[in-house]
Motif scaffolding. Structure first.
Motif, PDB file in Angstrom:
ATOM      1  N   LEU A 426       0.851  -1.179   0.000  1.00  0.00           N
ATOM      2  CA  LEU A 426       0.000   0.000   0.000  1.00  0.00           C
ATOM      3  C   LEU A 426       0.891   1.234   0.000  1.00  0.00           C
ATOM      4  O   LEU A 426       1.847   1.316   0.787  1.00  0.00           O
ATOM      5  N   VAL A 427       0.614   2.158  -0.893  1.00  0.00           N
ATOM      6  CA  VAL A 427       1.326   3.428  -0.950  1.00  0.00           C
ATOM      7  C   VAL A 427       0.319   4.513  -0.591  1.00  0.00           C
ATOM      8  O   VAL A 427      -0.676   4.722  -1.298  1.00  0.00           O
ATOM      9  N   LEU A 428       0.570   5.201   0.515  1.00  0.00           N
ATOM     10  CA  LEU A 428      -0.397   6.157   1.066  1.00  0.00           C
ATOM     11  C   LEU A 428       0.160   7.571   0.967  1.00  0.00           C
ATOM     12  O   LEU A 428       1.235   7.869   1.493  1.00  0.00           O
ATOM     13  N   LEU A 451       2.948  10.169  -8.781  1.00  0.00           N
ATOM     14  CA  LEU A 451       2.964   9.094  -7.798  1.00  0.00           C
ATOM     15  C   LEU A 451       2.283   7.849  -8.354  1.00  0.00           C
ATOM     16  O   LEU A 451       2.757   6.726  -8.147  1.00  0.00           O
ATOM     17  N   ALA A 452       1.185   8.015  -9.081  1.00  0.00           N
ATOM     18  CA  ALA A 452       0.498   6.868  -9.671  1.00  0.00           C
ATOM     19  C   ALA A 452       1.414   6.140 -10.648  1.00  0.00           C
ATOM     20  O   ALA A 452       1.451   4.899 -10.680  1.00  0.00           O
ATOM     21  N   ALA A 453       2.183   6.901 -11.443  1.00  0.00           N
ATOM     22  CA  ALA A 453       3.118   6.264 -12.368  1.00  0.00           C
ATOM     23  C   ALA A 453       4.210   5.511 -11.616  1.00  0.00           C
ATOM     24  O   ALA A 453       4.619   4.402 -12.006  1.00  0.00           O
ATOM     25  N   ALA A 454       4.689   6.076 -10.502  1.00  0.00           N
ATOM     26  CA  ALA A 454       5.723   5.415  -9.709  1.00  0.00           C
ATOM     27  C   ALA A 454       5.203   4.130  -9.077  1.00  0.00           C
ATOM     28  O   ALA A 454       5.911   3.113  -9.013  1.00  0.00           O
ATOM     29  N   GLU A 463      -1.011  -0.745  -4.294  1.00  0.00           N
ATOM     30  CA  GLU A 463      -2.253   0.024  -4.429  1.00  0.00           C
ATOM     31  C   GLU A 463      -2.021   1.422  -3.896  1.00  0.00           C
ATOM     32  O   GLU A 463      -1.449   1.590  -2.802  1.00  0.00           O
ATOM     33  N   LEU A 464      -2.453   2.427  -4.632  1.00  0.00           N
ATOM     34  CA  LEU A 464      -2.287   3.816  -4.243  1.00  0.00           C
ATOM     35  C   LEU A 464      -3.512   4.293  -3.468  1.00  0.00           C
ATOM     36  O   LEU A 464      -4.643   4.141  -3.925  1.00  0.00           O
ATOM     37  N   LEU A 465      -3.265   4.875  -2.293  1.00  0.00           N
ATOM     38  CA  LEU A 465      -4.328   5.370  -1.425  1.00  0.00           C
ATOM     39  C   LEU A 465      -4.030   6.809  -1.033  1.00  0.00           C
ATOM     40  O   LEU A 465      -2.880   7.265  -1.095  1.00  0.00           O
ATOM     41  N   VAL A 466      -5.069   7.502  -0.595  1.00  0.00           N
ATOM     42  CA  VAL A 466      -4.933   8.885  -0.146  1.00  0.00           C
ATOM     43  C   VAL A 466      -5.626   9.023   1.196  1.00  0.00           C
ATOM     44  O   VAL A 466      -6.685   8.418   1.432  1.00  0.00           O
ATOM     45  N   LEU A 479       3.793   7.191   2.461  1.00  0.00           N
ATOM     46  CA  LEU A 479       4.129   6.049   3.309  1.00  0.00           C
ATOM     47  C   LEU A 479       4.030   4.769   2.498  1.00  0.00           C
ATOM     48  O   LEU A 479       3.063   4.575   1.746  1.00  0.00           O
ATOM     49  N   LEU A 480       5.014   3.903   2.644  1.00  0.00           N
ATOM     50  CA  LEU A 480       4.989   2.582   2.033  1.00  0.00           C
ATOM     51  C   LEU A 480       4.672   1.566   3.115  1.00  0.00           C
ATOM     52  O   LEU A 480       5.384   1.469   4.122  1.00  0.00           O
TER      53      LEU A 480
END
Length: 532
Positions: A426-428, A451-454, A463-466, A479-480
């Motif tokens: 998870l990438v927050l 960030l989405a491309a990274a 999964e990208l979260l906010v 945060l990873l």
């Protein structure tokens, strides 16, 4: 590709199979028994925030339906109240009978197409090679089984551990408790109680609520004392209730009783090639408020995502070794803290003698163990594999992440821990205000496209979260988070190269060539060890 073989269908084995299923990994769950739980209200388990969230993710509904959250935690010493903890600002511990937890997990397993549950099936022998594990069972379902890996969740007398020849040293009869489940009206509805040095009876009593007016009471006994007769237990009950209720024993309905002897043991090794140990097969603890079942659930959470990565992408030996490194270290620290504190708590010597620098009372230390705090009870912190910590947060590196509300790219908002256990990092991104913005605006604005491309370029699925905020983290912190909810790294803004490096460190580097996924494994048919 072959499924994972899980030996033992108690809470830990069932959780292991369900956790694997959450990551898309099939399993065969071998149950020595008939597949039914004997109701024993006097045998219960306490779930704290991380393990309660895990049970929810696994599809187990009994903690919610049949558990009792503590309204408060009260401590008494002799006749005086010495403390009271409430839970307005944190999740309350959840107390339920262990058979209810097991039943709920079993129901979830029966409904999961990736879990095959086989009853009346006792492990007899196992062997392994470079591509998998072969196990032979006896009983009505006696046959050969082939798996990519095998996890022994088969309890303190683990057949798996014995077949591997792994030693299980430790201390015997660390604590002994008389236990009773009874229905009664106590002066503190819904509150758990620790009573030290009551005017009469044993030196320590705990009372923990269960649903429907039922309580579990524990009396600390001498480690090696006389047998507890039924008459002696009734005397304990009557004297305890009378002491709490103004000198008169209130009406009560005795439901279940028992005597629990607690041991502290730690297996020398938790991994042997493709075979792993978890739960009571790997460790025994439970003194001073610690929880063996909880530690077993944490074993399952930790190991499942690593086996899943090995199945789907291949994993390095270092990643599979990290299960033992992380979990054995965490449990050993718990046992060491209990061993250090026990002479002071049970023998009457000063806490400062055994815990240098400690000014805490015995009641406070025991409360921490029961409430999931401090060295006796806090969620584990694992040594992070990467030193990328550009932004300090309230979560220690390697520690469990805060369960903040997060928004996914599809626009849904859920607690962060609901998204764990699905086979991905998870990438927050901490981005204040996104909770009230229309997703169409913030998905293409600011840091999000880069960030989405990274995240898409990472070496493992992510999964990208906010989140609007995260404790201690300023805006634009990234945060990873590992699949089991432990913080791996933090960054000040988008750092694609560093994020990639951190994700690669979480998986402990590229897969070993010999361990790449291969569905062509051939079963073996020659056992190397047999237990009669």
């Amino acid at each position: 590709m072959d499924p994972v073989i899980v030996v033992g269908a108690g809470p830990v084995g069932l959780s292991m199979a369900l956790a694997l299923a959450g990551h898309g990994v099939p399993s065969v769950l071998l149950d020595e028994g008939p597949g039914k739980e004997e109701p024993r209200p006097a045998r219960s388990v306490v779930l704290h925030a991380d393990t309660a969230a895990m049970a929810h993710r696994l599809g187990c509904t009994t903690p919610r339906d049949e558990g009792a959250p503590y309204a408060a935690w009260r401590t008494l010493r002799r006749r005086q109240e010495t403390g009271r903890v409430t839970f307005e600002d944190r999740p309350a511990p959840l107390h339920l009978p262990q058979h209810a937890l097991t039943r709920g997990l079993r129901d979830a397993a029966a409904a999961n197409p990736l879990v095959r549950l086989v009853t009346d099936c006792k492990l007899d022998s196992l062997e392994q090679d470079g591509r998998g594990v072969t196990a032979r069972t006896r009983g009505s379902a006696g046959t050969w089984w082939r798996g990519s890996h095998l996890v022994g969740c088969d309890g303190a007398r683990s057949t798996v551990r014995k077949l591997l020849g792994i030693r299980f040293p430790g201390r015997t009869a660390v604590e002994r408790h008389a236990v009773a489940a009874l229905r009664a009206e106590l002066p503190w509805p819904g509150e758990a109680l620790l009573h030290r040095n009551p005017p009469s009876g044993p030196s320590e009593i705990t009372a923990r609520p269960l649903p429907d007016g039922v309580w579990r009471l524990d009396w600390l006994l001498p480690a090696r004392g006389d047998l507890v007769t039924p008459d002696a237990l009734v005397t304990l009950i009557r004297d305890t209730l009378a002491g709490w209720c103004g000198g008169t024993t209130p009406p009560y309905d005795l439901i279940d009783t028992g005597v629990h002897t607690l041991h502290h043991r730690l297996a020398r090794r938790w991994r042997d090639g493709r075979v792993f140990l978890a739960g009571d097969a790997a460790h025994l603890l439970g003194a001073l408020g610690t929880q063996g079942v909880e530690e077993g659930l944490r074993d399952a959470e930790n190991l499942a995502w690593k086996l899943a990565l090995d199945r789907h992408q291949g994993a390095s030996e270092a990643l599979l070794d990290s299960y033992e490194d992380e979990r054995r270290t965490a449990v050993a620290a718990r046992l060491r803290a209990a061993d250090q504190a026990m002479p002071a708590l049970r023998g009457g010597t000063g806490l400062r003698t055994l815990l240098p620098g400690s000014a805490r009372s015995a009641e406070a230390l025991l409360t921490d163990g029961h409430l999931g705090r401090g060295p006796l009870g806090a969620e584990p912190v694992y040594a992070p594999p990467v030193a990328v910590r550009e932004v300090p947060t309230a979560t220690a590196p390697g520690g469990p992440v805060a369960n903040v509300p997060v928004t996914a790219p599809d626009g849904s908002t859920v607690p962060l821990r609901d998204l764990l256990g699905r086979g991905r990092l998870l990438v927050l991104l901490v981005a204040p205000g996104t909770g009230v913005w229309d997703r169409r605006h913030w998905m293409g604005a600011g840091l999000m496209p880069r960030l989405a491309a990274a995240v898409t370029a990472l070496p493992v699925p992510a999964e990208l979260l906010v989140a609007d905020d995260y404790p201690g983290a300023p805006a634009h912190t990234v945060l990873l988070v590992r699949p089991d909810g432990h913080l791996a790294a933090t960054f000040a803004g988008v750092r694609p190269a560093e994020l990639y490096e951190a994700a690669d460190a979480v998986r402990a580097g590229a897969p070993d060539p010999a361990g790449a996924p291969d569905a062509a494994a051939t079963p073996s048919t020659t056992p190397t060890a047999v237990i009669d």
